[in-house]
Design a protein around this motif. Structure first.
Motif, PDB file in Angstrom:
ATOM      1  N   GLY A 120       9.218  -1.125  -0.046  1.00 29.81           N
ATOM      2  CA  GLY A 120       7.927  -1.672   0.349  1.00 29.81           C
ATOM      3  C   GLY A 120       7.805  -1.801   1.855  1.00 29.81           C
ATOM      4  N   ASN A 121       8.904  -2.147   2.514  1.00 31.17           N
ATOM      5  CA  ASN A 121       8.875  -2.253   3.972  1.00 31.17           C
ATOM      6  C   ASN A 121       8.666  -0.896   4.625  1.00 31.17           C
ATOM      7  OD1 ASN A 121       9.136  -5.019   4.185  1.00 31.17           O
ATOM      8  ND2 ASN A 121      11.371  -4.969   4.244  1.00 31.17           N
ATOM      9  N   ILE A 122       9.246   0.130   4.035  1.00 34.06           N
ATOM     10  CA  ILE A 122       9.046   1.477   4.570  1.00 34.06           C
ATOM     11  C   ILE A 122       7.581   1.877   4.445  1.00 34.06           C
ATOM     12  CG2 ILE A 122       9.647   3.918   4.277  1.00 34.06           C
ATOM     13  CD1 ILE A 122      12.425   2.984   3.341  1.00 34.06           C
ATOM     14  N   GLY A 123       6.980   1.571   3.299  1.00 34.49           N
ATOM     15  CA  GLY A 123       5.561   1.865   3.126  1.00 34.49           C
ATOM     16  C   GLY A 123       4.693   1.093   4.099  1.00 34.49           C
ATOM     17  N   ALA A 124       5.019  -0.188   4.305  1.00 37.49           N
ATOM     18  CA  ALA A 124       4.246  -1.010   5.235  1.00 37.49           C
ATOM     19  C   ALA A 124       4.397  -0.502   6.668  1.00 37.49           C
ATOM     20  CB  ALA A 124       4.692  -2.469   5.143  1.00 37.49           C
ATOM     21  N   VAL A 125       5.568  -0.013   7.017  1.00 38.28           N
ATOM     22  CA  VAL A 125       5.781   0.580   8.342  1.00 38.28           C
ATOM     23  C   VAL A 125       4.918   1.826   8.511  1.00 38.28           C
ATOM     24  CG1 VAL A 125       7.444   1.869   9.743  1.00 38.28           C
ATOM     25  CG2 VAL A 125       8.072  -0.348   8.782  1.00 38.28           C
TER      26      VAL A 125
ATOM     27  N   SER B   9      -0.572   2.224   1.433  1.00 38.42           N
ATOM     28  CA  SER B   9      -2.011   1.994   1.339  1.00 38.42           C
ATOM     29  C   SER B   9      -2.838   2.954   2.188  1.00 38.42           C
ATOM     30  CB  SER B   9      -2.328   0.541   1.743  1.00 38.42           C
ATOM     31  OG  SER B   9      -3.691   0.252   1.534  1.00 38.42           O
ATOM     32  N   GLY B  10      -2.747   4.248   1.862  1.00 37.70           N
ATOM     33  CA  GLY B  10      -3.529   5.233   2.605  1.00 37.70           C
ATOM     34  C   GLY B  10      -2.717   5.998   3.626  1.00 37.70           C
ATOM     35  N   ALA B  11      -1.490   5.579   3.861  1.00 37.92           N
ATOM     36  CA  ALA B  11      -0.626   6.281   4.831  1.00 37.92           C
ATOM     37  C   ALA B  11       0.470   7.062   4.116  1.00 37.92           C
ATOM     38  CB  ALA B  11      -0.011   5.283   5.802  1.00 37.92           C
TER      39      ALA B  11
END
Length: 256
Positions: free
Chosen positions: A25-30, A63-65
């Motif tokens: 999840g942190n990778i996605g948020a980054v 989320s879109g990235a």
């Protein structure tokens, strides 16, 4: 580090390196934090889950990235992550006794923008342990975010967002933020504005809001008010239309 080719765009010269990240999840948020600021180069060094970028949590937090995730490079060591770079900056909330020079995110961003020959990497450690000394010693500078000394630990994505924001601002984001947003029409001429004031004054007199025998400073104050708005032609026309409608309604009432 290998000598890179010069590229003047910071958005093409800057990569974000995550070392041994535990949570997908942190990778996605980054990835999301990077994309919102216009950056796209993401390198993962030995993440806890080899398929982290494909995990549901990473995709959800991106989320879109998802394109940043899809193009992320996964490597086994810091040397490979820094390949092609001639400058690296490590992020740590904890200062080290034998660290490279310490700088702030804003000062670093300014350096990266001013020197177009730098192909740089921003290196972030794991959520639990941060960066080991041996990786920090490979970097040119140590970034220390001037946060609350009693609680200076940022979430990984928050730290990336802050660094990416400072880099974008240094690269011209302040001009982007100050640029006009939406439609802007032609500025009204002085003649048009004066005509509007005359029309508006007649309407205010007609509704007995303005006493022509004792006007005080009403029109002067209205002029000062509107002078702060940089009136456009269409806006002047709207105000004159209101005045015209008022005068027409007063005239109709008087005729009846």
């Amino acid at each position: 580090m290998n000598q890179p080719q010069t590229n003047t765009s910071l958005f093409s010269r800057l990569r974000f390196v995550l070392v041994e990240t535990s949570h997908p999840g942190n990778i996605g948020a980054v990835a999301r934090a990077m994309k919102t600021m216009g950056f796209s180069q993401l390198v993962l060094v030995n993440p806890r889950f080899p398929d982290a970028v494909h995990q549901e949590e990473a995709i959800a937090f991106a989320s879109g990235a998802q394109d940043i995730l899809a193009s992320a490079k996964i490597v086994g060591g810091i040397e490979e992550a820094l390949e092609g770079c001639n400058f690296a900056a490590a992020l740590s909330a904890r200062l080290r006794e034998y660290s490279p020079p310490v700088t702030t995110p804003r000062a670093l961003a300014s350096t990266l923008v001013d020197d177009g020959s730098l192909n740089a990497a921003l290196v972030f450690g794991s959520e639990r342990y941060g960066l080991p000394n041996q990786i920090i010693e490979k970097c040119n500078v140590l970034i220390n975010i001037p946060a609350n000394p009693d609680y200076s630990s940022l979430n990984l994505a928050q730290a990336v967002q802050l660094l990416a924001y400072e880099a974008r601002m240094a690269a011209g984001g302040d001009r982007i933020a100050q640029s006009p947003i939406g439609f802007h029409g032609d500025a009204a001429s002085l003649t048009q504005v004066d005509g509007m004031y005359e029309h508006l004054e007649k309407a205010l007199i007609a509704i007995e809001f303005l006493d022509p025998d004792n006007p005080k400073k009403l029109m002067s104050r209205l002029r000062r008010l509107f002078s702060r708005t940089q009136l456009e032609t269409e806006e002047v026309n709207i105000l004159r239309g209101i005045a015209r409608h008022i005068l027409a309604r007063i005239g109709k009432n008087q005729a009846e």
